[in-house]
Design an enzyme around this catalytic site. Structure first.
Site, PDB file in Angstrom:
ATOM      1  N   ASP A  71      13.318  14.736   8.417  1.00 51.79           N
ATOM      2  CA  ASP A  71      12.941  13.785   9.465  1.00 51.79           C
ATOM      3  C   ASP A  71      11.581  13.210   9.050  1.00 51.79           C
ATOM      4  OD1 ASP A  71      11.964  12.493  11.687  1.00 51.79           O
ATOM      5  OD2 ASP A  71      12.640  14.014  13.117  1.00 51.79           O
ATOM      6  N   HIS A 107       2.265  -1.627 -11.799  1.00 49.73           N
ATOM      7  CA  HIS A 107       3.319  -2.252 -11.012  1.00 49.73           C
ATOM      8  C   HIS A 107       4.003  -3.377 -11.790  1.00 49.73           C
ATOM      9  CE1 HIS A 107       3.154  -0.561  -6.999  1.00 49.73           C
ATOM     10  NE2 HIS A 107       1.853  -0.582  -7.028  1.00 49.73           N
TER      11      HIS A 107
END
Ligand code: MEV
Length: 421
Positions: free
Chosen positions: A277, A375
């Site tokens: 969760d 990135h």
């Protein structure tokens, strides 16, 4: 031969070759390999048993972070993320940590608290006395409501009272502490709160309103630390810069939130892969970061007498390996198998160590080249693919765009046209 999570050149292998390595490391079956490769793991028919109104699914890629040693065990870490660089950075930081023995992590246990809110309390003192007097009866009743947990030595352990003076009047909050063992435990907590409420109402001559688990899991804290050799980090100057960067975060909440976001890049990715969760983990982490009244980083960085860098993290980690998606979603089950975990606390220790590694990777990149360079490679590949490149062209187009420092869709289109000729 003992297993090692250090697999040089892992990133250069094809996805199938990487799967072969993971299969060997974790003893996966061919069927499990097919499930993880399917990018889904669940059929629509089963999805309808998990949530309401289901119509399909969305896949997030799973990659493997290598190099991890945690509590002297070797781990390949499955991370589910859509963000480029997270997995490479995490593996890199774990590799730096290996030299000094990797990560050491310790979970304080699996206790969660559940809350029963009492309003319209006629006489606070007598309500408190009555509940206190009947504490053991209430704990026994709670135990009966969680037979599986109780049979495993878990279940309700304590009950505490808390008075709140609110603008809607005085309230009494009953908090029951439940050892959730290997479950995340929210369901058990909610069951206990709901089933004790009417008895507590009678005892307190009050009305019960909310009966729900608290996600601020301060009884489920994990601490982890690791030492990073200064030479491998890039020398004394890099260590000093990391310490300065860390001070920035400790003195400015705007920076602290971003630093913690970087930690959660690793934590959430592993939590998704293992069917946790993630909202519970995220809300607990950020609330804990501000528990002093000021939002601060979840990690601290210092240097030892040899000038090596020591990183520490302290964070609530409410996770489970039984119940919930972790034990029904086929992909999550495979990810847990890759980790070879058999206790929730072990999973919590791994996740926390991954968070620490991710933080180091981010700060180290930020104090050196910045994060855009890392990135850029994947970003350029994505642009090349979206402009229509396939096969070898993807690499060629993205390399040229990076060299030109011009990673743009239109440039990719031009290059594809030119190279196709
Ligand atoms: C990006 O997803 C995460 C970072 O912003 C974390 C940080 O700044 O420490 C790079």
């Amino acid at each position: 031969m003992s297993k090692s999570s250090r697999i040089p050149g892992f990133y250069k292998l094809s996805a199938d070759e990487r799967l072969d390595k993971v299969k060997e490391f974790a003893d996966l079956t061919s069927e499990e390999i097919e499930i993880i490769k399917s990018m889904s793991g669940i059929e629509l028919e089963n999805a309808t048993k998990m949530i309401e109104n289901s119509i399909g699914g969305i896949s997030v890629p799973i990659g493997i972070a290598t190099n991890f040693i945690i509590n002297q065990n070797e781990y390949l870490i499955p991370l589910a993320t859509e963000e480029p660089s997270v997995i490479a950075a995490c593996s890199n930081a774990a590799g730096l940590g290996r030299k000094k023995g990797g990560f050491t992590a310790k979970s304080m246990g699996n206790v969660m608290r559940t809350q029963i809110q009492l309003i319209k309390v006629k006489d606070l003192e007598s309500a408190k006395n009555n509940i206190e007097k009947n504490k053991s009866e209430l704990l026994e009743l709670a135990q009966e409501k969680t037979p599986t947990l109780s049979s495993m030595g878990g279940g309700a352990k304590d009950l505490q009272l808390k008075e709140l003076d609110t603008k809607r009047g005085k309230m009494l909050i009953v908090e029951i502490y439940i050892d959730c063992k290997d479950a995340m435990g929210a369901n058990a907590c909610n069951t206990v709160a709901e089933s004790l409420a009417s008895k507590i109402e009678q005892m307190s001559d009050a009305e019960s309103l909310l009966k729900i688990v608290s996600n601020l899991a301060t009884e489920r804290i994990v601490e982890a630390h690791a030492t990073f050799d200064k030479e491998s980090l890039g020398g004394e100057q890099v260590v000093e810069r990391i310490l300065d960067a860390s001070e920035f975060a400790h003195n400015d909440s705007y920076r602290a939130v971003t630093s913690n976001k970087g930690i959660m890049n690793g934590i959430t990715s592993l939590a998704i892969a293992t069917g946790q969760d993630i909202r519970a983990i995220e809300s607990a982490a950020h609330a804990y970061a501000s528990i002093s009244g000021r939002y601060i980083p979840l990690t601290t960085w210092e240097k030892d007498t040899a000038g090596d860098l020591i990183g520490k993290i302290k964070i609530p980690m409410p996770v489970g390996i039984i119940g919930g998606a972790s034990s029904v979603h086929p992909t999550s089950k495979i990810c847990l198998k890759i980790l070879n975990v058999n206790k929730a606390s072990q999973l919590a220790e791994i996740i926390t160590s991954v968070g620490l590694a991710q933080n180091l990777a981010a700060i180290r990149a930020l104090v050196n080249e910045g994060i855009q360079e890392g990135h850029m490679k994947l970003h350029a590949r994505n642009i090349a693919i979206s402009a229509g490149a396939s096969g070898e062209l993807i690499e060629k187009v993205s390399e040229i765009m990076i060299k030109e420092k011009n990673v743009k869709f239109l440039r990719a289109k031009e290059l594809i046209k030119k190279l196709e000729k």
